[in-house]
Design an enzyme around this catalytic site. Structure first.
Site, PDB file in Angstrom:
ATOM      1  N   ASP A  69      47.230  46.667  35.291  1.00  0.00           N
ATOM      2  CA  ASP A  69      46.462  46.556  36.498  1.00  0.00           C
ATOM      3  C   ASP A  69      47.410  46.533  37.735  1.00  0.00           C
ATOM      4  OD1 ASP A  69      44.260  43.831  36.833  1.00  0.00           O
ATOM      5  OD2 ASP A  69      43.680  45.942  36.072  1.00  0.00           O
ATOM      6  N   LYS A 110      42.956  48.907  40.629  1.00  0.00           N
ATOM      7  CA  LYS A 110      41.973  49.125  41.236  1.00  0.00           C
ATOM      8  C   LYS A 110      41.913  49.129  42.754  1.00  0.00           C
ATOM      9  CE  LYS A 110      39.299  46.526  38.021  1.00  0.00           C
ATOM     10  NZ  LYS A 110      38.337  45.668  37.966  1.00  0.00           N
ATOM     11  N   MET A 159      40.339  35.866  45.951  1.00  0.00           N
ATOM     12  CA  MET A 159      39.631  37.058  46.524  1.00  0.00           C
ATOM     13  C   MET A 159      39.169  36.471  48.105  1.00  0.00           C
ATOM     14  SD  MET A 159      38.082  39.443  43.558  1.00  0.00           S
ATOM     15  CE  MET A 159      37.450  37.751  42.852  1.00  0.00           C
TER      16      MET A 159
HETATM   17  C1  LIG Z   1      40.699  39.998  40.763  1.00  0.00           C
HETATM   18  S1  LIG Z   1      41.159  38.286  41.036  1.00  0.00           S
HETATM   19  C2  LIG Z   1      42.087  38.218  39.326  1.00  0.00           C
HETATM   20  C3  LIG Z   1      42.487  37.017  39.156  1.00  0.00           C
HETATM   21  C4  LIG Z   1      42.987  36.985  37.904  1.00  0.00           C
HETATM   22  N1  LIG Z   1      42.614  37.348  36.739  1.00  0.00           N
HETATM   23  C5  LIG Z   1      43.727  35.525  37.613  1.00  0.00           C
HETATM   24  O1  LIG Z   1      43.419  34.830  36.411  1.00  0.00           O
HETATM   25  O2  LIG Z   1      44.595  34.964  38.438  1.00  0.00           O
HETATM   26  C6  LIG Z   1      42.376  38.602  42.152  1.00  0.00           C
HETATM   27  C7  LIG Z   1      42.626  37.453  43.276  1.00  0.00           C
HETATM   28  O3  LIG Z   1      43.552  36.602  42.434  1.00  0.00           O
HETATM   29  C8  LIG Z   1      44.347  35.876  43.252  1.00  0.00           C
HETATM   30  N2  LIG Z   1      45.635  35.928  43.022  1.00  0.00           N
HETATM   31  C9  LIG Z   1      46.137  36.720  41.796  1.00  0.00           C
HETATM   32  N3  LIG Z   1      47.444  36.294  41.811  1.00  0.00           N
HETATM   33  C10 LIG Z   1      47.773  35.777  42.712  1.00  0.00           C
HETATM   34  C11 LIG Z   1      49.025  35.378  43.316  1.00  0.00           C
HETATM   35  N4  LIG Z   1      50.171  35.477  42.749  1.00  0.00           N
HETATM   36  N5  LIG Z   1      49.075  34.356  44.576  1.00  0.00           N
HETATM   37  C12 LIG Z   1      47.945  34.007  45.060  1.00  0.00           C
HETATM   38  N6  LIG Z   1      46.753  34.502  44.740  1.00  0.00           N
HETATM   39  C13 LIG Z   1      46.570  35.248  43.686  1.00  0.00           C
HETATM   40  C14 LIG Z   1      43.907  36.353  44.667  1.00  0.00           C
HETATM   41  O4  LIG Z   1      43.102  35.723  45.379  1.00  0.00           O
HETATM   42  C15 LIG Z   1      43.376  37.833  44.618  1.00  0.00           C
HETATM   43  O5  LIG Z   1      42.680  38.183  45.593  1.00  0.00           O
END
Ligand SMILES: C[S@@+](CC[C@H](N)C(=O)[O-])C[C@H]1O[C@@H](n2cnc3c(N)ncnc32)[C@H](O)[C@@H]1O
Length: 237
Positions: A33, A54, A166
Site C-alpha cells: 500500500d 490508491k 481521513m
Molecule cells: C485509509 S485510512 C487507513 C488507516 C489504517 N488502516 C490504520 O489502521 O491506521 C488512512 C488514514 O489513516 C490516518 N493515518 C494513517 N497513518 C497516519 C499517520 N502516520 N499519521 C496520521 N494519520 C495517519 C489518516 O487519517 C489517513 O487519512
C-alpha cells in the site's frame, strides 16, 4: 497458497509486529500500500513486489483491481503478503479483500497492525481515554463514500473522544456538524504524519482548528483528552 493480510503499523518501521516480520521473511510476493513504510519491505528481500497504492477519488474501481491481483497471486504462489498501513481492518478494506479471496477458495490469514487511530496519539503522549476525563472513544471516517445512498456518519457521537481518520479533505464541513453537538471550545489536536520524521502536531479548538495549516495524512482528535495531552507536555521533566 495463503494470502496473509498484514498490518504494517502507522509509519515508524519499528512499529511493525514480530509476526508481520516473520511472515514477510517467507513471502513469495508482497502486495503493498501507499501508507505502508517501504522500509518494512526489506524483510521480504527475496520476494516479488507489487505496488497497489490508491489515489483519492478512485477507490472503488481500484479496490476491485487489487482484489483481482490478490486472487491471481494467491493462485500462483504459496505465500502472498498483502501489506497495509496501520491495521488491515481499520478503514483498510481488509474485509472486502478477504471475502473476494474466499470466494475463489483462497485461504487468508490476518496479522493485526498498530492502527494510526490509537498508535499515533499514544506515541505523542495523547491518551484517548483518561480516568475521570474520557471513558470512551469513537473512531470515525471524515470521508464517507460519496456513492452511498444514505450517510452513516451523523457526528452526534456520545463518546468523550472522537478520532477522525481521513479527516483533512472535509474538515471544515465536518467540524461544523460536530459543533452542533459539542461546545465550540472543545479542544482539538491534529497529528500529521504521526510516528515519522515529518510528524507535526497542531492544537486548537473546534472553533479555530480549520484556520490552521493542516495536511494529510493526519488524525483529528477531539475532546478533553487533548487538555490531558497538553498537561503531559507541559510537565515533561
Ligand atoms: C485509509 S485510512 C487507513 C488507516 C489504517 N488502516 C490504520 O489502521 O491506521 C488512512 C488514514 O489513516 C490516518 N493515518 C494513517 N497513518 C497516519 C499517520 N502516520 N499519521 C496520521 N494519520 C495517519 C489518516 O487519517 C489517513 O487519512
Amino acid at each position: 497458497m495463503v494470502v496473509y493480510l498484514v498490518g504494517a503499523g502507522p509509519g515508524d518501521p519499528d512499529l511493525v509486529t514480530l509476526k508481520a516480520i516473520k511472515t514477510l521473511q517467507k513471502a513469495d510476493v508482497v502486495v503493498y500500500d501507499r501508507l505502508a513504510n517501504e522500509e518494512i519491505l526489506k524483510y521480504a528481500s527475496g520476494a516479488g513486489m507489487i505496488y497497489v497504492g490508491k489515489r483519492a477519488g478512485a477507490h472503488s474501481k481500484k479496490q476491485e483491481e487489487i482484489n483481482q491481483i490478490l486472487i491471481e497471486q494467491g493462485k500462483k504462489y504459496d505465500s502472498v503478503v498483502r501489506l497495509k498501513g496501520g491495521d488491515p481492518f481499520v478503514f483498510g478494506r481488509g474485509g472486502e479483500e478477504i471475502l473476494a479471496l474466499q470466494e475463489e477458495g483462497i485461504p487468508v490469514e490476518i496479522i493485526p497492525g498498530v492502527t494510526s487511530a490509537i498508535g499515533v496519539p499514544t506515541t505523542v503522549g495523547l491518551p484517548v481515554t483518561h480516568r475521570g476525563v474520557a471513558t470512551s472513544f469513537t473512531v470515525v471516517t471524515g470521508h464517507e463514500d460519496p456513492t452511498k445512498s444514505e450517510k452513516q456518519v451523523q457526528w452526534n457521537y456520545n463518546a468523550d473522544t472522537i478520532v477522525i481518520l481521513m479527516g483533512v479533505g472535509h474538515l471544515e464541513e465536518n467540524i461544523k456538524e460536530i459543533m452542533k453537538y459539542k461546545d465550540p471550545q472543545t479542544p482539538v489536536c491534529v497529528i500529521e504524519k504521526g510516528t515519522t520524521p515529518d510528524e507535526r502536531i497542531i492544537t486548537g479548538t473546534l472553533e479555530n482548528i480549520t484556520q490552521k495549516d493542516i495536511n494529510p495524512p493526519a488524525l483529528v482528535i477531539i475532546g478533553p483528552v487533548v487538555d490531558v495531552f497538553k498537561d503531559i507536555q507541559n510537565k515533561k521533566p
